[in-house]
Design a protein around this motif. Structure first.
Motif, mmCIF file in Angstrom:
data_model
loop_
_atom_site.group_PDB
_atom_site.id
_atom_site.type_symbol
_atom_site.label_atom_id
_atom_site.label_comp_id
_atom_site.label_asym_id
_atom_site.label_seq_id
_atom_site.Cartn_x
_atom_site.Cartn_y
_atom_site.Cartn_z
ATOM 1 N N ASN A 156 -14.281 -0.827 -1.220
ATOM 2 C CA ASN A 156 -13.381 -2.024 -1.464
ATOM 3 C C ASN A 156 -12.266 -1.625 -2.401
ATOM 4 O OD1 ASN A 156 -15.207 -4.592 -0.382
ATOM 5 N ND2 ASN A 156 -16.561 -3.171 -1.036
ATOM 6 N N PHE A 157 -12.420 -0.850 -3.187
ATOM 7 C CA PHE A 157 -11.115 -0.359 -3.830
ATOM 8 C C PHE A 157 -9.972 0.109 -2.891
ATOM 9 C CE2 PHE A 157 -8.528 3.076 -5.859
ATOM 10 C CZ PHE A 157 -7.698 2.121 -6.822
ATOM 11 N N ILE A 158 -10.341 0.749 -1.927
ATOM 12 C CA ILE A 158 -9.426 1.315 -1.062
ATOM 13 C C ILE A 158 -8.724 0.030 -0.149
ATOM 14 C CG2 ILE A 158 -8.940 2.590 1.072
ATOM 15 C CD1 ILE A 158 -8.836 4.336 -1.574
ATOM 16 N N GLN A 159 -9.939 -0.757 0.148
ATOM 17 C CA GLN A 159 -9.286 -1.792 0.843
ATOM 18 C C GLN A 159 -8.416 -2.872 0.358
ATOM 19 O OE1 GLN A 159 -12.635 -4.350 1.732
ATOM 20 N NE2 GLN A 159 -11.240 -5.349 3.633
ATOM 21 N N VAL A 160 -8.592 -2.849 -0.906
ATOM 22 C CA VAL A 160 -7.899 -3.866 -1.898
ATOM 23 C C VAL A 160 -6.589 -3.251 -2.057
ATOM 24 C CG1 VAL A 160 -7.692 -4.785 -4.066
ATOM 25 C CG2 VAL A 160 -9.950 -5.220 -3.123
ATOM 26 N N ALA A 161 -6.703 -1.776 -2.446
ATOM 27 C CA ALA A 161 -5.372 -1.190 -2.962
ATOM 28 C C ALA A 161 -4.332 -0.820 -1.705
ATOM 29 C CB ALA A 161 -5.824 0.121 -3.663
ATOM 30 N N GLN A 162 -4.805 -0.726 -0.564
ATOM 31 C CA GLN A 162 -3.945 -0.200 0.777
ATOM 32 C C GLN A 162 -4.067 -1.379 1.483
ATOM 33 O OE1 GLN A 162 -2.271 2.415 0.626
ATOM 34 N NE2 GLN A 162 -3.175 2.997 -1.561
ATOM 35 N N ALA A 163 -3.208 -1.223 2.412
ATOM 36 C CA ALA A 163 -2.963 -2.213 3.589
ATOM 37 C C ALA A 163 -4.202 -2.264 4.223
ATOM 38 C CB ALA A 163 -1.810 -1.966 4.329
#
Lengths: 516, 303
Positions: B116-123
């Motif tokens: 979820n961090f990657i989902q939030v941090a990246q497009a």
């Protein structure tokens, strides 16, 4: 770490060094994945630098770590002590009272400021601070004056009473607090929480009592849901007839999936059950002729009240016409609430009774030591299979309920993340503790759901902040945080099932090593 | 025959990626006896770091492919290693002596956090890599042409080099000895002067580095990554580790190759929808009939 005798200068320099290292690590972690954002443009992927965000995050890590170092980890008198003391019976010192008083004052001031500025986010923080100190003091006060009351029983009784009277209290709460959410929302939320309580209790039989870590529990939930949905849509059977069939079908699958994994232990068992869960989901997804694939099954009927449907008009009598009431969509939802409450209580009751039966004792013995169990002549094959089947039975019942509540199911509802949430509820609640599982379900699912309604946070962080996106992130952090904070779960001790002379609380370390 | 050969090559390339990730699982399981559930997501983070590093280098004007590849490889390995170290430090070390399920729960939590961090941090949505791999074609005897892309050669060669390097690391160096000592008896290793915490941290760092290489290769091979690739690939890599025998590095590699081949041939000759079912069934079958894997040591329990 600095010794208590060291000077403030030394402590400051060591704290600064430690925080600097933490900040460097944070920079390495976030430099690319947070400092640069990929944007999908017409020309392809481009990068958008976000130096401010990166600086803020690294700054938070630095300052936070520095404060923790100075006031908690390396401090001669950690600031957290008075808060920890709230949950013990240790006497307060002067400093504890000062710190707690300061916290309460801070909360009060924040409350006044938030009222003046009309900032709901601040108000939330203030209420949380005051409630934390207030409830902690209340708890200590009660413990001080009435040290010997059976608190666990009182708490459980209050919980049951609250659950039974919930539809009434919901009306009352709505009137008093006027939270601006429709009543229906509260019932939907409570039904959701109770579904997870039931699933948690069902899985607790497998994980908490028998010590078999099952990461594919959602498979039985899916089997129950699809059994009911297919029977209802193809053969027109009602909920009450299908409920036991769905449960039995799930139990059968519990045995079928349990057989191959009889020889596996611990983590291996976990990963194979996970694989089975995924296999069932993939089959549901691709076996389009039967399950309608990713489009799912819709038009699943609602349960009836002894044959009376909850609908504004029907061929025969309806619930509202039979009792001479005006039709209200809430009736059906309140009925669903009581159905899931009854199912959850049934799960709990069966578990509590089975723990006293020879089979339940065999489960707990197998959890503690399988080899010793076999040496004493307990048939571990039967013991494991009954645990799987009983757990799966309740998973199936919950699944059938889920199908009838939603009216629509698709494989998307049965992903691994559901299994992970249920396992987290069981382990975070404290393995084997029925009360702990219920508390964990309320905290995790309720808290998770509460994040949906954080308009206050949105006003705090700006319009671009979408709390729903951060829900899963916070959920993951909560799983890690609670586990690190209380590795034995929220309710880490429980009364033993059987006792020789008098029933004493046993510490969590002795309950369930989780060895399978 | 040519079709078979093509699938064989595809399967070997895919299997090499699984094998690289599987080494991370097998080393961690060997040393602290837990399934590092977040390892698949470390691989995913590695792939994202590689992609962003690629884009950043292109923006900075580094266009020579070999130089860019080398820089990306180094950056991805170093930064992913920091991620691996942090996950161990935050989620596993505090629970080192806790009961066995506790680190598994934090591992699942960490996996959710990373995704979820990657989902939030990246497009949101899938990310395609800008580089297009060139291919070398070898004409087969039939009308079907076997295509071996440079990337596939790169993947298999990288895998062979890294596997040899790791095998040497484990069998010849002081770190490898410390790891094997911790694997056998952590307390005794500590008494003999092995820094157990440091050894375990380094194990996670090494595993994360290999996962980063796998992430880069995955990015180059498929050209598309997404924040949820870690879960499925992670499970398959774990299957590979179990298949080869947990704790054995050559075993992880062989297991990875076998899983890659099974998956590719199943997709080629049967149904592509059920390729994951094939891999997962394989896991169940292997565990039930060969619980110690191909090259693993049998687990003896003393009472």
């Amino acid at each position: 770490m600095a010794e208590p005798g060291t000077s403030f200068r030394q402590r400051l320099s060591s704290a600064l060094a430690d925080s600097l290292i933490a900040a460097i690590i944070a920079f390495a972690l976030f430099s690319l994945v947070l400092g640069l954002r990929t944007e999908d443009n017409v020309t392809g992927l481009t990068l958008q630098p976000r130096p401010m965000l990166l600086a803020v995050v690294v700054g938070i890590v630095f300052v936070g770590r520095l404060l923790l170092n100075l006031f908690v980890w390396q401090a001669a008198y950690p600031l957290t002590t008075p808060f920890a003391k709230l949950f013990t019976r240790e006497p307060f010192g002067k400093r504890d009272i000062v710190v707690l008083g300061a916290t309460a004052a801070l909360g009060a001031i924040t409350l006044i400021v938030s009222a003046l500025l009309d900032a709901p986010a601040l108000e939330l923080i203030a209420v949380a601070l005051l409630a934390f100190v207030g409830l902690g003091l209340l708890r200590r006060g009660i413990l001080h004056f009435f040290p010997d009351l059976p608190y666990a029983q009182i708490f459980i009784a209050a919980g049951i009473l609250f659950a039974v009277l919930f539809p009434l209290t919901a009306y009352g709460l709505e009137k008093i607090f006027n939270l601006g959410l429709p009543l229906r929302y509260w019932f939907d939320l409570s039904i959701l929480v109770l579904t997870y309580v039931m699933l948690g209790w069902g899985l607790n039989i497998v994980v908490g009592l028998a010590g078999l870590l099952d990461l594919g529990y959602v498979a039985f939930y899916a089997v129950g849901a699809y059994t009911f949905a297919l029977l209802a849509t193809h053969f027109g059977l009602g909920f009450w007839i299908c409920l036991p069939i769905a449960g039995l079908a799930a139990a059968l699958w519990g045995v079928i999936l349990g057989f191959p994994v009889l020889r596996l232990r611990g983590d291996y068992l976990a990963i194979v059950t996970l694989a089975f869960g995924e296999i069932i989901r993939i089959v549901l997804l691709n076996w389009t002729e039967v399950t309608n694939g990713p489009n799912g099954i819709s038009g699943i009927p609602k349960p009836t009240f002894f044959g009376l449907p909850f609908s504004p008009f029907a061929e025969g009598e309806t619930f509202s016409s039979f009792f001479g009431l005006n039709y209200d969509a809430l009736h059906g939802i309140i009925f669903l609430y009581y159905v899931i409450l009854a199912l959850a209580c049934l799960t709990n009751l069966v578990t509590l009774r089975m723990r006293r039966l020879p089979i339940g004792r065999a489960w707990e013995a197998m959890r503690e030591d399988e080899i010793a169990c076999r040496s004493l002549g307990i048939n571990t094959t039967i013991t494991k299979l009954t645990a799987f089947a009983t757990g799966a039975l309740f998973g199936g019942l919950a699944g059938a309920f889920f199908a009838t509540r939603q009216g629509f199911i698709s494989p998307e509802s049965f992903t691994f993340i559901e299994s992970a949430i249920i396992v987290a509820i069981v382990v975070l609640g404290g393995m084997g503790s029925q009360l702990g599982v219920a508390i964990a379900a309320v905290v995790m699912v309720g808290g998770f759901e509460a994040l949906r309604h954080t308009e206050g946070l949105q006003s705090f962080f700006g319009a671009g902040f979408d709390p729903a996106l951060y829900r899963m992130l916070l959920f993951g952090f909560a799983m890690v945080g609670i586990m690190v904070w209380r590795p034995r779960g929220l309710v880490a001790s429980r009364a033993p099932t059987i006792a020789l002379h008098d029933a004493r609380e046993i510490p969590g370390d002795l309950v369930g090593q989780g060895r399978a | 025959m040519a079709y078979f050969l093509q699938q064989l090559i595809n399967g070997l390339a895919l299997g090499s990626i699984y094998g690289l990730i599987a080494i991370g699982y097998t080393m961690v399981y060997g040393i602290i006896g837990m399934i590092n559930f977040a390892h698949g997501d470390i691989f995913m983070v590695g792939a994202f770091i590689a992609l962003i590093a690629f884009l950043a280098l292109t923006a900075l004007g580094v266009t020579a492919i070999p130089l860019a590849l080398l820089l990306v490889l180094i950056l991805a390995m170093v930064l992913t290693a920091v991620w691996g170290w942090t996950v161990e430090r935050v989620a596993y070390r505090p629970l080192r002596d806790s009961f066995r399920l506790a680190p598994l729960i934090t591992a699942i939590g960490m996996s959710i956090v990373l995704q979820n961090f990657i989902q939030v941090a990246q497009a949101r949505g899938s990310h395609s890599s800008p580089s297009s791999p060139a291919a070398t074609s070898c004409s087969g005897r039939a009308s079907f042409t076997v295509i071996v892309s440079n990337i596939q050669i790169l993947i298999v060669v990288t895998m062979l080099v890294l596997m040899t390097a790791f095998w040497l690391l484990i069998s010849r160096t002081a770190l490898g000895r410390a790891q094997r000592a911790c694997e056998q008896d952590r307390l005794m290793a500590a008494l003999s002067g092995v820094n157990v915490d440091r050894t375990i941290s380094l194990t996670f760092v090494l595993g994360a580095m290999l996962a980063a290489v796998a992430g880069l290769l995955y990015l180059l091979y498929y050209g598309v990554i997404d924040f949820f690739i870690g879960f499925i690939v992670g499970i398959k890599a774990f299957t590979a580790a179990v298949f080869g025998g947990i704790g054995s590095i050559p075993g992880a590699m062989i297991g990875g190759l076998i899983i890659g081949l099974i998956e590719t041939f199943w997709s080629a000759y049967f149904t592509i929808e059920y390729k994951d079912v094939a891999a997962f069934s394989m896991l169940a079958i292997v565990l039930i009939f060969f619980p110690t894997g191909l090259l693993g040591r049998p687990e003896v329990e003393k009472v």
